[in-house]
Design an enzyme around this catalytic site. Structure first.
Site, PDB file in Angstrom:
ATOM      1  N   LYS A 100      89.803   9.327  19.309  1.00  0.00           N
ATOM      2  CA  LYS A 100      90.374   8.049  18.880  1.00  0.00           C
ATOM      3  C   LYS A 100      91.896   8.073  18.944  1.00  0.00           C
ATOM      4  O   LYS A 100      92.535   7.169  19.503  1.00  0.00           O
ATOM      5  CB  LYS A 100      89.920   7.724  17.458  1.00  0.00           C
ATOM      6  CG  LYS A 100      90.625   6.519  16.846  1.00  0.00           C
ATOM      7  CD  LYS A 100      90.361   6.410  15.357  1.00  0.00           C
ATOM      8  CE  LYS A 100      91.238   5.354  14.725  1.00  0.00           C
ATOM      9  NZ  LYS A 100      91.039   5.243  13.258  1.00  0.00           N
ATOM     10  N   THR A 138      94.522   4.967  10.682  1.00  0.00           N
ATOM     11  CA  THR A 138      95.198   5.315  11.939  1.00  0.00           C
ATOM     12  C   THR A 138      94.819   4.254  12.960  1.00  0.00           C
ATOM     13  O   THR A 138      93.672   4.178  13.389  1.00  0.00           O
ATOM     14  CB  THR A 138      94.779   6.708  12.421  1.00  0.00           C
ATOM     15  OG1 THR A 138      95.194   7.681  11.468  1.00  0.00           O
ATOM     16  CG2 THR A 138      95.442   7.030  13.759  1.00  0.00           C
ATOM     17  N   LYS A 195     102.399   9.267  14.002  1.00  0.00           N
ATOM     18  CA  LYS A 195     101.065   9.870  13.932  1.00  0.00           C
ATOM     19  C   LYS A 195     100.489  10.112  15.328  1.00  0.00           C
ATOM     20  O   LYS A 195      99.996  11.209  15.622  1.00  0.00           O
ATOM     21  CB  LYS A 195     100.127   8.957  13.128  1.00  0.00           C
ATOM     22  CG  LYS A 195      98.648   9.352  13.121  1.00  0.00           C
ATOM     23  CD  LYS A 195      98.407  10.654  12.377  1.00  0.00           C
ATOM     24  CE  LYS A 195      96.941  11.072  12.410  1.00  0.00           C
ATOM     25  NZ  LYS A 195      96.066  10.226  11.582  1.00  0.00           N
TER      26      LYS A 195
END
Length: 346
Positions: free
Chosen positions: A291, A141, A216
């Site tokens: 994050k 990611t 995402k």
């Protein structure tokens, strides 16, 4: 974690880096060495899928690689962490002595790394070593811009590339039930899909390179904002004398229904399988939510999107992480909200 590099591919000072001259930890020979360059067949002569190089065998990558092995694929892996390599050997992964060695004779390379700088740094090292036309699947990611840069570098080196970040956490990685969000050309998506189907139950082509990462971070921004809203509602309910069970029974059957409530409920009791019933053991760690929301905040600012809730959610999880909550499930932010609300009563 595989390696740490700066954006230009040079090792960062004072950190461990990949070294192709390292002595193999588990160096294959005989039939195991042949497995690096030959496709196997299932009983009856049916050809199996291609040989896979897997870089990053940690909490997510390790189980993903193990599921590929269980499905009959040949996996050549590498990671800097000795414990990850030991577990990989137990799972049937052939361990190479370096990332470069792991990609030399495979047809697909899957990476699962901590950040964009790690992906770009590692690509600078392994792209020249891979066979022409190798398919690179990055399931890290990372920032959308970094994902698109990695794709461009792979193509310029004569390879194919898709970004395929995942949702589902360690539980999904172990069970093979991850959701993959894939960015890349239609042809490259179709080439990657058989392997992704082994590791997940839902594989969605989101469009051009980088769009998997876009999907995402948008999804996780929704999740982060939702968890904060659910947590604030439960704390408010407690202040008003409403039991958690009563609020859950209403909201889960009304317009407040959402995944953060019905699957990952932040209070113990209503959903026995939620992390709240296991001392907030993740699950999906608050550090990872921090994050992902940081990536979302960066994209929001870069693209001039007015998103008060997304940016505020990023601030709240950053503060929670910095205060020591990063190792807990992201639903544990309710405790931070409750603590700060209690201070207001004093």
């Amino acid at each position: 974690m595989v390696a740490r590099h700066d954006r230009g591919g040079r090792p960062s000072a004072g950190r461990r880096v990949l070294r192709t001259t390292r002595r193999p930890r588990t160096r294959p020979d005989g039939p195991a060495a042949a497995a690096l360059t030959k496709r196997h067949t299932r009983p009856g002569g049916t050809a199996m899928s291609t040989t896979v190089g897997f870089l990053g065998l940690g909490h997510m990558g390790g189980p993903m690689a193990a599921n590929l092995v269980k499905a009959g694929h040949t996996v050549v892996g590498f990671d800097l962490a000795p414990a990850a390599l030991e577990q990989a050997v137990k799972d049937g992964v052939t361990v190479a002595d370096s990332a470069v060695e792991a990609v030399r004779e495979v047809d697909v390379v899957i990476t699962m790394l901590p950040s964009g700088k790690h992906v770009l740094g590692l690509y600078a090292e392994i792209l020249p070593a891979a066979k022409p036309g190798t398919l690179f699947i990055d399931s890290s990611t990372i920032d959308v811009a970094d994902a698109r840069a990695a794709h461009d570098e792979a193509v310029e080196a004569g390879h194919r590339s898709v970004d395929a970040p995942v949702s589902g956490g360690v539980v999904g990685a172990t069970a093979g039930t991850l959701a993959f969000m894939v960015g890349g050309t239609a042809d490259d998506f179709e080439s990657a899909k058989p392997l992704l189907d082994v590791m997940g139950k839902k594989v969605v082509h989101c469009g051009d390179p980088g769009n998997g990462q876009a999907a995402k971070i948008c999804n996780n921004m929704i999740l982060g904002v939702s968890m904060i809203a659910i947590s604030e509602a439960f704390v408010l309910g407690e202040k008003l004398g409403l039991s958690n069970q009563a609020l859950f029974d209403v909201a889960s059957n009304a317009s407040g229904q959402c995944w953060a409530l019905t699957t990952n409920c932040p209070v113990p009791g209503p959903v026995p399988t939620s992390p709240a019933n296991n001392d907030y053991q993740p699950g999906f760690a608050a550090a990872l939510m921090d994050k992902d929301l940081g990536l979302a905040a960066n994209a929001l600012k870069t693209n001039d999107v007015e998103a008060d809730l997304g940016l505020r959610a990023a601030e709240l999880y950053s503060r929670f992480h910095a205060a020591g909550g990063g190792g807990q499930d992201f639903s544990a932010i309710i405790n931070d909200i409750r603590d700060r609300s209690t201070k207001g009563d004093q």
